[in-house]
Scaffold this motif. Structure first.
Motif, PDB file in Angstrom:
ATOM      1  N   SER A  48      -3.969   3.694  -7.605  1.00  0.00           N
ATOM      2  CA  SER A  48      -5.104   3.168  -6.845  1.00  0.00           C
ATOM      3  C   SER A  48      -4.719   1.860  -6.156  1.00  0.00           C
ATOM      4  O   SER A  48      -3.931   1.076  -6.691  1.00  0.00           O
ATOM      5  CB  SER A  48      -6.281   2.913  -7.786  1.00  0.00           C
ATOM      6  N   PRO A  49      -5.273   1.576  -4.965  1.00  0.00           N
ATOM      7  CA  PRO A  49      -4.984   0.298  -4.312  1.00  0.00           C
ATOM      8  C   PRO A  49      -5.684  -0.886  -4.978  1.00  0.00           C
ATOM      9  O   PRO A  49      -5.359  -2.035  -4.686  1.00  0.00           O
ATOM     10  CB  PRO A  49      -5.498   0.509  -2.887  1.00  0.00           C
ATOM     11  N   ARG A  75       0.875   4.265  -2.834  1.00  0.00           N
ATOM     12  CA  ARG A  75       0.681   5.679  -2.476  1.00  0.00           C
ATOM     13  C   ARG A  75       1.810   6.531  -3.023  1.00  0.00           C
ATOM     14  O   ARG A  75       1.587   7.634  -3.533  1.00  0.00           O
ATOM     15  CB  ARG A  75       0.588   5.817  -0.957  1.00  0.00           C
ATOM     16  N   LEU A 127       0.835  -1.203   0.000  1.00  0.00           N
ATOM     17  CA  LEU A 127       0.000   0.000   0.000  1.00  0.00           C
ATOM     18  C   LEU A 127       0.867   1.249   0.000  1.00  0.00           C
ATOM     19  O   LEU A 127       0.561   2.234  -0.682  1.00  0.00           O
ATOM     20  CB  LEU A 127      -0.931  -0.012   1.217  1.00  0.00           C
ATOM     21  N   ASN A 185       1.261   7.145  -6.512  1.00  0.00           N
ATOM     22  CA  ASN A 185      -0.014   7.806  -6.775  1.00  0.00           C
ATOM     23  C   ASN A 185      -0.945   6.902  -7.581  1.00  0.00           C
ATOM     24  O   ASN A 185      -1.623   7.338  -8.510  1.00  0.00           O
ATOM     25  CB  ASN A 185       0.200   9.135  -7.517  1.00  0.00           C
TER      26      ASN A 185
END
Length: 222
Positions: free
Chosen positions: A102-103, A97, A93, A100
């Motif tokens: 999406s998870p 981040r 995760l 930039n």
């Protein structure tokens, strides 16, 4: 003499200012102002990270649905798996981040074909019947169905232990296959190192689960 020194000093100061201004004007031609930084993760690394996070999250669900009264050996193994995969989820995760990204992957498993692996690559390790990369939206290998998860929630005693081992063993084998595919596609860096670590750890845990199933006279799931 004193006047000449002042004139000479003033001239040198003016020349220095002129050189500075010239350097500022020429700088865009010598050193581009807008240098783009290299991406934190490439598309293959992002796709693998997103999909492996989803894969790990289901492993946590499988652990949560194990009968609390199950054999202590099984409970200890389940806790070990949960602890390891929670840490890895946090790491992945963090990568997403920083990138930039999406998870969640809008096109699960599409990273398998992002580096031209479709066609001549052997995908037998992925336990898939085709020789090409899975299409976008294809199921990840080793994932349990909702019906199987519900059955695990309802199971008790030895039945719960056996079903847990079967589901988690298949799940680990699928995760190892995904990690091996990422290891082949990613040349270097933390994603590759983590994929290799997953291969080692989950292969060892899969070996333990295979032995525990054999002790119970049960076979792994197809």
């Amino acid at each position: 003499m004193t006047g000449n020194r002042w004139v000479r000093a003033a001239g040198l100061a003016a020349l220095a200012v002129l050189l500075c201004l010239s350097g500022m004007l020429l700088r865009p031609f010598i050193i581009p102002d807008s240098q783009s930084a290299p991406p934190v993760l490439n598309p293959t690394e992002i796709g693998f990270t997103q999909d492996m996070m989803a894969h790990h999250e289901q492993a946590l669900i499988i652990v949560q649905r194990l009968d609390p009264a199950a054999d202590p050996t099984i409970r200890q193994l389940a806790q070990q798996i949960s602890d390891t995969q929670r840490i890895e989820i946090g790491t992945m995760l963090g990568w997403l981040r920083l990138a930039n990204a999406s998870p969640t992957d809008p096109h699960p498993m599409s990273w398998m074909r992002s580096t031209g692996m479709s066609g001549g690559t052997d995908h037998s390790a992925m336990s898939m019947p085709t020789t090409t990369a899975p299409a976008a939206g294809a199921a990840m290998p080793g994932m349990a169905t909702l019906a199987e998860l519900d059955a695990l929630s309802a199971a008790r005693g030895s039945a719960a232990e056996t079903l847990f081992l079967q589901l988690m063993l298949r799940h680990h084998r699928g995760g190892v296959a995904m990690a091996r595919a990422a290891d082949k596609q990613v040349t270097s860096g933390p994603v590759k190192e983590t994929a290799r670590s997953m291969i080692t750890a989950q292969s060892q845990e899969a070996g333990i689960m295979t032995l525990l199933l054999a002790q119970r006279g049960a076979q792994p799931l197809a």
